[in-house]
Write a protein that holds these residues in place. Structure first.
Motif: not given
Length: 164
Positions: A75-79, A108-114
Motif C-alpha cells: 500500500g502507501l504506508g511508510f513501511r 469494485r473500488t477506486r481505492r484499488a489504484m493505491l
C-alpha cells in the motif's frame, strides 16, 4: 502440472504474533483448490526490505518455487516496501498481470489504484504481490488465475510465447 508455491506474508504485527494471517489462509486455499499447487514454504516477516528480499531470494533460488505469492506491504504506508523488495530481486517485470489485477479491483473500488503490487520474474520463478486483506487477496488472485498456468509454463521455458 503440479506447481510449487511459496507464500510470503509481510506484516510487522504478524511477524510478532499479534495478528492472525488470514490472507495467507485464503491464498493457501486458492493455491490448492483453484491452481492445483502445493505450498512448499511459508513465512511471515516484518515489513523490512532486507528481510523480504532475503526470503524471496531463498524461496526462488533454494526452494525453487514456481510461484511466490506475497501478501501485505504493497500500500502507501511508510513501511509498505514489498514491491520495492520484489523489484530488487527481479530480473524482469510482468506489468500486464499487475495491471489486470488493479483493473479488476477498480471495478469494485477506486481505492484499488493505491495498491502498488508488482509481478516479476526471478530465474524460473514468478513473483506476484497481493494485498494484505483476505477479500483483496481473493479478488486479485482470481483476476489472474486463468493465465497463471500459461505464465508459469512460459517462465519455466515450457510454454509458448503469446505470439507463438
Amino acid at each position: 502440472m503440479h506447481w510449487k508455491v511459496a507464500l510470503l506474508s509481510a506484516s510487522d504485527k504478524g511477524s510478532r504474533g499479534e495478528r492472525e494471517d488470514t490472507s495467507a489462509q485464503v491464498i493457501r486455499e486458492l493455491v490448492e483448490e483453484e491452481l492445483g499447487g502445493e505450498i512448499v514454504d511459508y513465512r511471515v516477516v516484518p515489513d523490512e526490505q532486507d528481510e523480504i528480499r532475503a526470503a524471496l531470494i531463498e524461496m526462488a533460488d533454494y526452494f525453487q518455487a514456481d510461484l511466490i505469492l506475497t501478501t501485505g506491504g504493497a500500500g502507501l504506508g511508510f513501511r509498505d516496501v514489498t514491491p520495492e523488495a520484489t523489484l530488487m530481486v527481479a530480473e524482469r517485470t510482468v506489468p500486464g498481470m499487475a495491471e489486470a489485477m488493479r483493473a479488476k479491483a477498480l471495478q469494485r473500488t477506486r481505492r484499488a489504484m493505491l495498491f502498488r503490487g508488482v509481478c516479476a520474474i526471478r530465474g524460473r520463478t514468478l513473483i506476484v504481490n497481493l494485498p494484505g486483506d483476505p477479500k483483496g487477496v481473493h479478488e486479485l488472485f482470481m483476476a489472474i488465475l486463468d493465465v497463471l498456468p500459461a505464465a508459469l509454463l512460459q517462465v519455466k521455458g515450457l510454454g509458448r510465447d503469446i505470439d507463438g
